[in-house]
Scaffold this motif. Structure first.
Motif, PDB file in Angstrom:
ATOM      1  N   ALA A 192       9.297   8.903   5.679  1.00 31.49           N
ATOM      2  CA  ALA A 192       9.754   7.513   5.713  1.00 31.49           C
ATOM      3  C   ALA A 192      10.504   7.130   4.441  1.00 31.49           C
ATOM      4  O   ALA A 192      11.076   6.030   4.374  1.00 31.49           O
ATOM      5  CB  ALA A 192       8.559   6.581   5.921  1.00 31.49           C
ATOM      6  N   HIS A 193      10.495   8.010   3.449  1.00 32.55           N
ATOM      7  CA  HIS A 193      11.151   7.733   2.167  1.00 32.55           C
ATOM      8  C   HIS A 193      11.983   8.941   1.746  1.00 32.55           C
ATOM      9  O   HIS A 193      12.018   9.306   0.567  1.00 32.55           O
ATOM     10  CB  HIS A 193      10.101   7.410   1.107  1.00 32.55           C
ATOM     11  CG  HIS A 193       9.197   6.279   1.469  1.00 32.55           C
ATOM     12  ND1 HIS A 193       9.571   4.964   1.364  1.00 32.55           N
ATOM     13  CD2 HIS A 193       7.921   6.264   1.972  1.00 32.55           C
ATOM     14  CE1 HIS A 193       8.573   4.182   1.768  1.00 32.55           C
ATOM     15  NE2 HIS A 193       7.571   4.947   2.134  1.00 32.55           N
ATOM     16  N   SER A 194      12.649   9.541   2.710  1.00 32.79           N
ATOM     17  CA  SER A 194      13.345  10.808   2.456  1.00 32.79           C
ATOM     18  C   SER A 194      14.569  10.666   1.570  1.00 32.79           C
ATOM     19  O   SER A 194      15.185  11.664   1.190  1.00 32.79           O
ATOM     20  CB  SER A 194      13.742  11.459   3.782  1.00 32.79           C
ATOM     21  OG  SER A 194      14.602  10.610   4.524  1.00 32.79           O
ATOM     22  N   ASP A 195      14.923   9.417   1.211  1.00 42.08           N
ATOM     23  CA  ASP A 195      16.050   9.210   0.306  1.00 42.08           C
ATOM     24  C   ASP A 195      15.671   9.468  -1.145  1.00 42.08           C
ATOM     25  O   ASP A 195      16.553   9.695  -1.985  1.00 42.08           O
ATOM     26  CB  ASP A 195      16.600   7.791   0.446  1.00 42.08           C
ATOM     27  CG  ASP A 195      15.578   6.719   0.110  1.00 42.08           C
ATOM     28  OD1 ASP A 195      14.405   6.862   0.520  1.00 42.08           O
ATOM     29  OD2 ASP A 195      15.944   5.733  -0.565  1.00 42.08           O
ATOM     30  N   VAL A 196      14.338   9.465  -1.452  1.00 40.88           N
ATOM     31  CA  VAL A 196      13.946   9.621  -2.860  1.00 40.88           C
ATOM     32  C   VAL A 196      12.734  10.518  -3.077  1.00 40.88           C
ATOM     33  O   VAL A 196      12.414  10.825  -4.235  1.00 40.88           O
ATOM     34  CB  VAL A 196      13.674   8.259  -3.546  1.00 40.88           C
ATOM     35  CG1 VAL A 196      14.964   7.485  -3.763  1.00 40.88           C
ATOM     36  CG2 VAL A 196      12.672   7.442  -2.755  1.00 40.88           C
ATOM     37  N   VAL A 197      12.026  10.925  -2.036  1.00 39.93           N
ATOM     38  CA  VAL A 197      10.880  11.811  -2.245  1.00 39.93           C
ATOM     39  C   VAL A 197      11.056  13.112  -1.478  1.00 39.93           C
ATOM     40  O   VAL A 197      11.666  13.146  -0.403  1.00 39.93           O
ATOM     41  CB  VAL A 197       9.533  11.151  -1.873  1.00 39.93           C
ATOM     42  CG1 VAL A 197       9.223   9.988  -2.795  1.00 39.93           C
ATOM     43  CG2 VAL A 197       9.511  10.722  -0.424  1.00 39.93           C
TER      44      VAL A 197
END
Length: 294
Positions: A94-99
């Motif tokens: 759900a946060h694949s842009d930064v993790v």
């Protein structure tokens, strides 16, 4: 949900290769209370000790950074149930842009660990694995663990190993039975030699075995050093020299957050006198290659 990275590499300035998930958000922590307290006393962190995946994503997004996140499965050695790498990877999606999620498996579980590693990559999308030989109580060059390294090599993902001094158990009688010798980086020289297609990352300044780590990273194309776990203010002089010159393409920014804040680490690193042209390699570019993000 399977994790797939969606990082805009032009939108970030750094990739932190070493960020811990210490709680599942429901009260279960990665270590028992005694070890958590000893670790906190050793590092004296100023931030939230148990941030969630969402907390980490928000923090790093605000600072134009990405973070490699993971737990350590040491259930056999410690008797403490591990956090779920599957859950961490699912939340990371759900946060694949930064993790970027790494998995962790307990090497003592043999074939079950090998099968879990495959599932974590193929079904959950993890991008690498974290191991802590001292906490997990194993010698990584022991032949019985070689099938696990063979699996990771075939999956094409890096293996990140804690090396050197250990804050977990620090100050407790007998260090709570945690043995530092398992984290001598020279044990990983056999692994790197015998599995040349496996990327081996030596986490932390490997005090008191820094020379061994530098020698390995110099000698073997598949060995890297992540610089997490210490403020750069306290880096051994030989590591500062290597990071700024002949190992400039083999060292990786890592903080050890939430134990050390990434912005503090970068601020301290900038004071070491490293040439400006080296900084982007250490902070971002080397990690892009190791993580195969292009």
């Amino acid at each position: 949900m399977t994790y797939t990275p969606s990082i805009d590499l032009d939108a970030i300035d750094a990739i932190d290769m070493h960020v811990h998930i210490e709680s599942d958000g429901h009260g279960h922590t990665s270590l028992d209370d005694e070890l958590m307290d000893a670790s906190a006393a050793y590092f004296r962190p100023s931030d939230n000790r148990t941030p969630t995946v969402a907390d980490i994503a928000a923090r790093y997004r605000e600072r134009r950074m990405a973070a490699v996140i993971f737990t350590v499965d040491a259930a056999t050695a410690t008797g403490h149930p591990s956090l779920s790498s599957e859950q961490i990877a699912t939340e990371a999606a759900a946060h694949s842009d930064v993790v970027i999620p790494f998995g962790s498996v307990d090497p003592h579980r043999g074939k079950d660990a090998i099968d879990q590693a495959r599932r974590l990559v193929e079904d959950y999308g993890v991008r690498g694995f974290k191991f802590h030989p001292s906490l997990q109580a194993f010698e990584p060059n022991e032949p019985s663990f070689y099938p696990l390294w063979e699996q990771l090599e075939s999956l094409g993902v890096p293996a990140l190993f804690h090396t050197g001094q250990n804050g977990i158990g620090a100050g407790l009688p007998g260090g709570r039975g945690i043995k530092l010798r398992y984290s001598n980086p020279i044990l990983l020289d056999d692994v790197a030699a015998d599995f040349p297609a496996l990327t081996v990352i030596l986490a932390h300044p490997s005090v008191p075995w820094q020379g061994e780590a530098i020698s390995m990273a110099t000698h073997k194309a598949n060995v890297y050093i992540d610089l997490s776990g210490w403020s750069p203010t306290y880096f051994p002089a030989e590591l500062v020299k290597a990071a700024g010159s002949f190992l400039r393409s083999k060292v990786l920014f890592g903080s050890d957050y939430p134990l050390i804040a990434p912005e503090r680490w970068i601020s301290d690193f900038e004071k070491l006198g490293i040439k400006p042209e080296v900084m982007p390699k250490v902070l971002k570019d080397n990690a892009i290659g190791v993580l195969n993000l292009r």
